[in-house]
Enzyme design. Sequence first.
Site, short mmCIF file in Angstrom:
data_model
loop_
_atom_site.label_atom_id
_atom_site.label_comp_id
_atom_site.label_asym_id
_atom_site.label_seq_id
_atom_site.Cartn_x
_atom_site.Cartn_y
_atom_site.Cartn_z
CD1 TRP A 124 -2.23 -2.19 1.70
CD2 TRP A 124 -3.03 -1.09 -0.08
NE1 TRP A 124 -3.28 -2.92 1.18
CE2 TRP A 124 -3.79 -2.28 0.09
CE3 TRP A 124 -3.35 -0.25 -1.15
CZ2 TRP A 124 -4.83 -2.64 -0.76
CZ3 TRP A 124 -4.41 -0.61 -2.00
CH2 TRP A 124 -5.13 -1.78 -1.79
CG ASP B 39 -3.00 4.15 4.15
OD1 ASP B 39 -4.08 4.08 4.78
OD2 ASP B 39 -2.75 3.47 3.14
CE LYS C 290 -8.54 -1.76 4.77
NZ LYS C 290 -8.64 -2.96 4.01
C1 LIG Z 1 -3.39 0.20 4.20
C2 LIG Z 1 -4.33 0.39 3.04
N1 LIG Z 1 -4.23 1.51 2.32
C3 LIG Z 1 -5.05 1.74 1.27
C4 LIG Z 1 -6.01 0.82 0.90
C5 LIG Z 1 -6.92 1.15 -0.25
O1 LIG Z 1 -8.10 1.57 0.30
P1 LIG Z 1 -9.37 2.01 -0.57
O2 LIG Z 1 -9.88 0.79 -1.22
O3 LIG Z 1 -10.28 2.57 0.49
O4 LIG Z 1 -8.93 3.04 -1.54
C6 LIG Z 1 -6.16 -0.35 1.65
C7 LIG Z 1 -7.20 -1.34 1.26
O5 LIG Z 1 -7.27 -2.43 1.75
C8 LIG Z 1 -5.29 -0.57 2.72
O6 LIG Z 1 -5.39 -1.70 3.44
#
Ligand SMILES: Cc1ncc(COP(=O)(O)O)c(C=O)c1O
Length: 359
Positions: free
Chosen positions: A102, A171, A195
């Site tokens: 991520w 994040d 989550k």
């Molecule tokens: C740590 C992290 N960042 C970003 C994301 C992406 O999130 P979104 O689908 O809300 O854009 C996720 C999705 O699982 C994630 O676990």
Amino acid sequence: MSRAHNFSAGPAALPLEVLDTIREDLPDWQGTGMSIMEVSHRGKEFIELAARAESNLRTLLSVPDDYSVLFPQGGATMQFAMAPLNLAGPDDTVDYVLTGSWGKKAAGEAAKFCHVNLIADSSDKNFTYIPDESSWRHSESAAYLHFTPNETISGVEFHFVPEGDTPLVADMSSTILSRPVDVSRYGVIYAGAQKNIGPAGITVVIVRNDLLEKARNNIPHLMTWQAYAESDSMTNTPPTFAWYVADQVFQYLLRRGGLAAMAEINRRKASKLYTVIDASGLYSNPVSKDCRSWMNVPFVLADDSLDKTFLEKAASSGFVGLKGHRSVGGIRASMYNAVAEESVDALIEFMVEFERTNG
Ligand SMILES: Cc1ncc(COP(=O)(O)O)c(C=O)c1O
């Protein structure tokens, strides 16, 4: 009614208490004769809901007064772009710490808008550790330092907050609300909802007010944090249903004793599962012990030809969401706040029995 033991990484389990309230509220929310999805976001009832949600989130996370709490759409992925666009000019440098995929995605997005300096990167060992902070090669004057306090796929979690004067952008999608956080150590915290907060569709951004001034002036209105701060996140029609569920989740967390209570349960759930994995000859978790995630526990079986049988037997015993992320395979148990300790106990019992009969 039977409820699955839901170990999905997200969208993930919601508290049954919250689901029951939603069901009761659905046809006639607060005596309006309408469901939450049918009322105006400009109406008195919804404005009260939005204010309560913000106030309860501030209480849960002890958000200082000089921070704004925003509820945009677009998920965490939208924030991958909004962070550089709101904090850095095209000639600025921003520092990124990569401890999982991520963070890597976030850095890739930022690189479209400014200079990205990867100051630490654990991809050499499949994102199974956090490079020692003393080895991070900070830029001289970075606009911010971005990191991912919990990497959902590799199961790597920071159990410390990075030091330094550069504003931290975190994040927190898969760790927010799992434990208390000292918000004052951060410039910006953002998280997708699906989550620990509620359904996908709403995003939480907590930003220190002085940083709101740094946005570029040629970016879309809807990508400017200041626009949300000035309009109580009613910049355009907000995701009202997701906001309503988030409000219910925040109330539920406060009833359960807030984040200190959550942290105690989450620490216990994680510790039980890692103990069983570490004592086993069949299961193993590759992550350094000092940065193992409380929320997402990836593990592999000594013989990966057993993965399929494990997942099939798990599914027929009522466990869902255990398949590892498609990029890494194996198994992953995500244990957000709404995953009851009894579900973790049941999973452990299942794993021990599976090892006895297949190990
Ligand atoms: C740590 C992290 N960042 C970003 C994301 C992406 O999130 P979104 O689908 O809300 O854009 C996720 C999705 O699982 C994630 O676990």
